[in-house]
Enzyme design. Structure first.
Site: not given
Ligand SMILES: [Zn+2]
Length: 206
Positions: A73, A115, A156
């Protein structure tokens, strides 16, 4: 910070994220921008068991020059680090709550806490679904990263950057916490921060 110190910090924070359940198995990957290139977690490595000397090193043109082969990735990290010159590190996780939110057609985390707004910002774009490792995702992530510090990859998980590795990890933790709150409060009518309150946070802390 020296490259050695950056490597040690990456091992330490990777283990901390893993031990607290922010990543499981070999999921998740982290990168750091260096003077002369990038450090990247290796392919099929677990964030819980990184070794400083085996972390992948890439040169400024993203060629692998040292250590184990980098994560599949890598393009997610390149998309962010190219789009945001101020970013010094990128964290990608498959953390439970943010990933759960990414499975909704309308994957929105509202401004529930200061935050979240301070660490993540005003927007959290949703990138359409792509098979993990599919480089066609890069232009979409790059375009979104120009206007946001973090994105959700549909079905994902989150990708988020920070000025330093510590900033990026803090932001990833804040994003996960905000996702958890958003799910706890889903279907209810919590008071959200108002647009002027969001503006005030971003001008004061942005
Ligand atoms: Zn991933």
């Amino acid at each position: 910070m020296t490259e050695e110190a950056q490597r040690r910090l990456l091992v330490e924070l990777g283990a901390s994220l893993f031990q607290r359940g922010y990543s499981v198995g070999s999921a998740g990957n982290i990168s750091i921008r260096l003077e002369d290139g990038y450090l990247m977690t290796p392919t099929n490595s677990s964030l819980g068991r990184l070794e400083a000397a085996r972390i992948s090193k890439l040169d400024r043109d993203w060629n692998h020059v040292d250590g184990d082969k980098p994560t599949k990735e890598v393009f997610l990290h390149r998309a962010f680090l190219d789009a945001r010159p101020e970013a010094g590190a990128v964290v990608h996780l498959h953390s439970t709550y943010a990933t759960a939110i990414s499975c909704f057609e309308e994957a929105v985390i509202p401004p529930l806490t200061p935050y979240f707004v301070m660490r993540v910002g005003r927007t959290l774009p949703l990138i359409p679904y792509y098979r993990p490792g599919n480089p066609e995702m890069e232009p979409a992530v790059h375009a979104a990263a120009k206007g946001a510090k973090a994105v959700l990859l549909a079905n994902h998980g989150p990708v988020i950057c920070g000025a330093t590795l510590i900033d990026a990890v803090n932001a990833a933790e804040e994003l996960e916490e905000a996702a958890k709150l958003a799910l706890l409060l889903r279907g209810m009518s919590p008071r959200l921060l108002t647009p002027p309150q969001v503006d005030d946070l971003l001008t004061t802390f942005g």
